[in-house]
Design a protein around this motif. Structure first.
Motif, PDB file in Angstrom:
ATOM      1  N   VAL A  20      21.000  85.297 -24.742  1.00 58.94           N
ATOM      2  CA  VAL A  20      22.368  84.805 -24.910  1.00 58.94           C
ATOM      3  C   VAL A  20      22.697  83.950 -23.698  1.00 58.94           C
ATOM      4  N   ALA A  21      23.169  82.741 -23.932  1.00 52.67           N
ATOM      5  CA  ALA A  21      23.519  81.847 -22.835  1.00 52.67           C
ATOM      6  C   ALA A  21      24.707  82.387 -22.063  1.00 52.67           C
ATOM      7  N   ASP A  22      24.684  82.173 -20.753  1.00 52.32           N
ATOM      8  CA  ASP A  22      25.800  82.580 -19.904  1.00 52.32           C
ATOM      9  C   ASP A  22      26.899  81.534 -20.037  1.00 52.32           C
ATOM     10  N   ALA A  23      27.598  81.595 -21.166  1.00 51.66           N
ATOM     11  CA  ALA A  23      28.593  80.566 -21.463  1.00 51.66           C
ATOM     12  C   ALA A  23      29.730  80.511 -20.452  1.00 51.66           C
ATOM     13  N   PRO A  24      30.229  81.639 -19.935  1.00 55.21           N
ATOM     14  CA  PRO A  24      31.290  81.515 -18.929  1.00 55.21           C
ATOM     15  C   PRO A  24      30.792  80.874 -17.636  1.00 55.21           C
ATOM     16  N   ALA A  25      29.559  81.245 -17.213  1.00 52.35           N
ATOM     17  CA  ALA A  25      28.969  80.736 -15.963  1.00 52.35           C
ATOM     18  C   ALA A  25      29.920  80.911 -14.790  1.00 52.35           C
ATOM     19  N   THR A  26      30.607  82.055 -14.756  1.00 54.14           N
ATOM     20  CA  THR A  26      31.565  82.318 -13.683  1.00 54.14           C
ATOM     21  C   THR A  26      31.263  83.636 -12.971  1.00 54.14           C
ATOM     22  N   GLY A  27      30.008  84.042 -12.988  1.00 54.94           N
ATOM     23  CA  GLY A  27      29.644  85.242 -12.245  1.00 54.94           C
ATOM     24  C   GLY A  27      29.093  86.352 -13.120  1.00 54.94           C
ATOM     25  N   LEU A  28      28.560  87.365 -12.443  1.00 56.68           N
ATOM     26  CA  LEU A  28      27.863  88.458 -13.095  1.00 56.68           C
ATOM     27  C   LEU A  28      28.736  89.206 -14.082  1.00 56.68           C
ATOM     28  N   ASN A  29      29.911  89.631 -13.669  1.00 62.26           N
ATOM     29  CA  ASN A  29      30.725  90.469 -14.545  1.00 62.26           C
ATOM     30  C   ASN A  29      31.257  89.706 -15.755  1.00 62.26           C
ATOM     31  N   ALA A  30      31.582  88.440 -15.560  1.00 58.80           N
ATOM     32  CA  ALA A  30      32.002  87.611 -16.700  1.00 58.80           C
ATOM     33  C   ALA A  30      30.856  87.458 -17.686  1.00 58.80           C
ATOM     34  N   ALA A  31      29.629  87.319 -17.171  1.00 59.35           N
ATOM     35  CA  ALA A  31      28.459  87.214 -18.050  1.00 59.35           C
ATOM     36  C   ALA A  31      28.284  88.492 -18.860  1.00 59.35           C
ATOM     37  N   LEU A  32      28.522  89.638 -18.242  1.00 61.96           N
ATOM     38  CA  LEU A  32      28.362  90.912 -18.953  1.00 61.96           C
ATOM     39  C   LEU A  32      29.437  91.107 -20.015  1.00 61.96           C
ATOM     40  N   VAL A  33      30.662  90.721 -19.708  1.00 63.30           N
ATOM     41  CA  VAL A  33      31.725  90.803 -20.715  1.00 63.30           C
ATOM     42  C   VAL A  33      31.382  89.916 -21.904  1.00 63.30           C
ATOM     43  N   HIS A  34      30.917  88.714 -21.615  1.00 67.57           N
ATOM     44  CA  HIS A  34      30.520  87.784 -22.676  1.00 67.57           C
ATOM     45  C   HIS A  34      29.354  88.357 -23.477  1.00 67.57           C
ATOM     46  N   GLY A  35      28.347  88.899 -22.799  1.00 69.19           N
ATOM     47  CA  GLY A  35      27.197  89.459 -23.500  1.00 69.19           C
ATOM     48  C   GLY A  35      27.579  90.627 -24.380  1.00 69.19           C
ATOM     49  N   ALA A  36      28.460  91.502 -23.898  1.00 71.02           N
ATOM     50  CA  ALA A  36      28.892  92.652 -24.701  1.00 71.02           C
ATOM     51  C   ALA A  36      29.616  92.193 -25.965  1.00 71.02           C
ATOM     52  N   ARG A  37      30.423  91.161 -25.839  1.00 69.63           N
ATOM     53  CA  ARG A  37      31.128  90.636 -27.022  1.00 69.63           C
ATOM     54  C   ARG A  37      30.140  90.042 -28.021  1.00 69.63           C
ATOM     55  N   GLU A  38      29.130  89.342 -27.521  1.00 66.74           N
ATOM     56  CA  GLU A  38      28.124  88.774 -28.411  1.00 66.74           C
ATOM     57  C   GLU A  38      27.336  89.881 -29.117  1.00 66.74           C
ATOM     58  N   ILE A  39      27.005  90.939 -28.385  1.00 67.52           N
ATOM     59  CA  ILE A  39      26.282  92.063 -28.995  1.00 67.52           C
ATOM     60  C   ILE A  39      27.097  92.652 -30.131  1.00 67.52           C
ATOM     61  N   ARG A  40      28.367  92.872 -29.885  1.00 67.27           N
ATOM     62  CA  ARG A  40      29.199  93.510 -30.915  1.00 67.27           C
ATOM     63  C   ARG A  40      29.575  92.562 -32.036  1.00 67.27           C
ATOM     64  N   ARG A  41      29.402  91.282 -31.809  1.00 69.49           N
ATOM     65  CA  ARG A  41      29.576  90.331 -32.906  1.00 69.49           C
ATOM     66  C   ARG A  41      28.436  90.489 -33.907  1.00 69.49           C
ATOM     67  N   PHE A  42      27.216  90.758 -33.389  1.00 71.58           N
ATOM     68  CA  PHE A  42      26.061  90.970 -34.257  1.00 71.58           C
ATOM     69  C   PHE A  42      25.953  92.420 -34.718  1.00 71.58           C
ATOM     70  N   ARG A  43      26.389  93.352 -33.867  1.00 71.01           N
ATOM     71  CA  ARG A  43      26.335  94.783 -34.185  1.00 71.01           C
ATOM     72  C   ARG A  43      27.722  95.382 -33.966  1.00 71.01           C
ATOM     73  N   PRO A  44      28.631  95.211 -34.925  1.00 73.76           N
ATOM     74  CA  PRO A  44      29.998  95.704 -34.732  1.00 73.76           C
ATOM     75  C   PRO A  44      30.008  97.202 -34.411  1.00 73.76           C
ATOM     76  N   GLY A  45      30.816  97.557 -33.390  1.00 74.68           N
ATOM     77  CA  GLY A  45      30.950  98.957 -33.032  1.00 74.68           C
ATOM     78  C   GLY A  45      29.777  99.559 -32.292  1.00 74.68           C
ATOM     79  N   ALA A  46      28.848  98.741 -31.834  1.00 81.44           N
ATOM     80  CA  ALA A  46      27.661  99.284 -31.162  1.00 81.44           C
ATOM     81  C   ALA A  46      28.016  99.828 -29.782  1.00 81.44           C
ATOM     82  N   ALA A  47      27.320 100.882 -29.373  1.00 80.99           N
ATOM     83  CA  ALA A  47      27.353 101.296 -27.974  1.00 80.99           C
ATOM     84  C   ALA A  47      26.590 100.262 -27.160  1.00 80.99           C
ATOM     85  N   VAL A  48      27.051 100.033 -25.938  1.00 86.20           N
ATOM     86  CA  VAL A  48      26.458  98.992 -25.094  1.00 86.20           C
ATOM     87  C   VAL A  48      26.168  99.571 -23.711  1.00 86.20           C
TER      88      VAL A  48
END
Length: 267
Positions: A67-95
């Protein structure tokens, strides 16, 4: 989920110990981290958040989803973005978010950590130093709310995440930021990518001529490789004795292998 900086800037604190080998080691760490996570029975999918094209290709070959680091504004922003992308593909998934520098990661130990984390809405594992965090998890439909970086153990605890206190999971705690960390990880037993890469960085001094500041080393497979004065000078040494363990940096492969730096081993 594993976040990874561009290799050119990753693991900057390790540069003092490994020099120009730092980007290659950073990739090897990530490869062993991803491979260990994929081999864990509790892990359904591994997502790597990165903008590094080379790392993305290599980690995708192992089976990770990039998953591309679309925010490109630091580690924690990348993780928030990645978690949202994961749940877009797997709604309700534990992360769970995990550092990319866990080269000694053992799947059974990760399984124990994830099982312990699963009973809490959010949970985290402190690093080996007891200051930072190597893993943060969120139950289905719970926001990850990451706060990695520096003294993140205290921040994650203050945010309401439960600390995982189980013993004998050192491979999940052992991130690598310094030469001392790398020594500790190697002592635990690293994965094949880090083992192979770090082996290329080590040798034994074989010959040395103080007049010409040149000589040769023996690679760990017994192959002798010569080095010239520029490689010796680049390492900042004043003398080299046969039998000393050295760290080397190289250019080329096979018969074209050339040593560009030789210095005393520091990890």
């Amino acid at each position: 989920m594993v976040p990874l900086k561009p290799l050119a800037v990753a693991k900057s604190r390790l540069a003092a110990a490994v020099g120009a080998s730092r980007p290659g080691l950073a990739l090897a760490f990530a490869q062993d981290t991803v491979a260990g996570a994929l081999a864990c029975a509790a892990v359904a999918d591994v997502v790597v958040v990165t903008d590094d094209a080379e790392a993305g290709r290599e980690l995708a070959r192992l089976g990770a989803r990039i998953v591309a680091d679309a925010p490109a504004t630091g580690l924690n922003a990348a993780l928030v973005h990645g978690a949202r992308e994961i749940r877009r593909f797997r709604p309700g998934a534990a992360v769970a978010a995990m550092n990319a520098d866990l080269p000694a990661l053992r799947p059974p130990e990760l399984l124990r950590v994830l099982e312990a984390a699963s009973v809490f809405p959010r949970a985290f594992l402190a690093d080996a130093a007891g200051i930072g965090t190597t893993l943060l998890s969120a139950a289905p439909d719970v926001e990850l709310a990451p706060s990695f970086g520096g003294p993140s153990r205290a921040r994650h605890s203050a945010s309401g995440a439960a600390e995982i206190g189980i013993a004998d999971v050192e491979s999940v705690r052992r991130d690598v930021d310094t030469g001392a960390d790398l020594r500790a990880a190697l002592a635990l037993g690293v994965g094949r990518h880090t083992a192979r890469y770090s082996a290329r960085m080590q040798a034994t001094a074989y010959t040395y001529d103080s007049q010409t500041r040149s000589g040769s080393v023996l690679l760990d497979d017994g192959t002798p490789v010569p080095f010239g004065a520029p490689a010796f000078d680049a390492g900042g040494l004043r003398l080299l004795r046969p039998g000393q363990r050295v760290r080397i940096e190289t250019d080329g492969e096979g018969a074209a292998l050339r040593i560009t730096l030789v210095t005393l081993q520091t990890f």
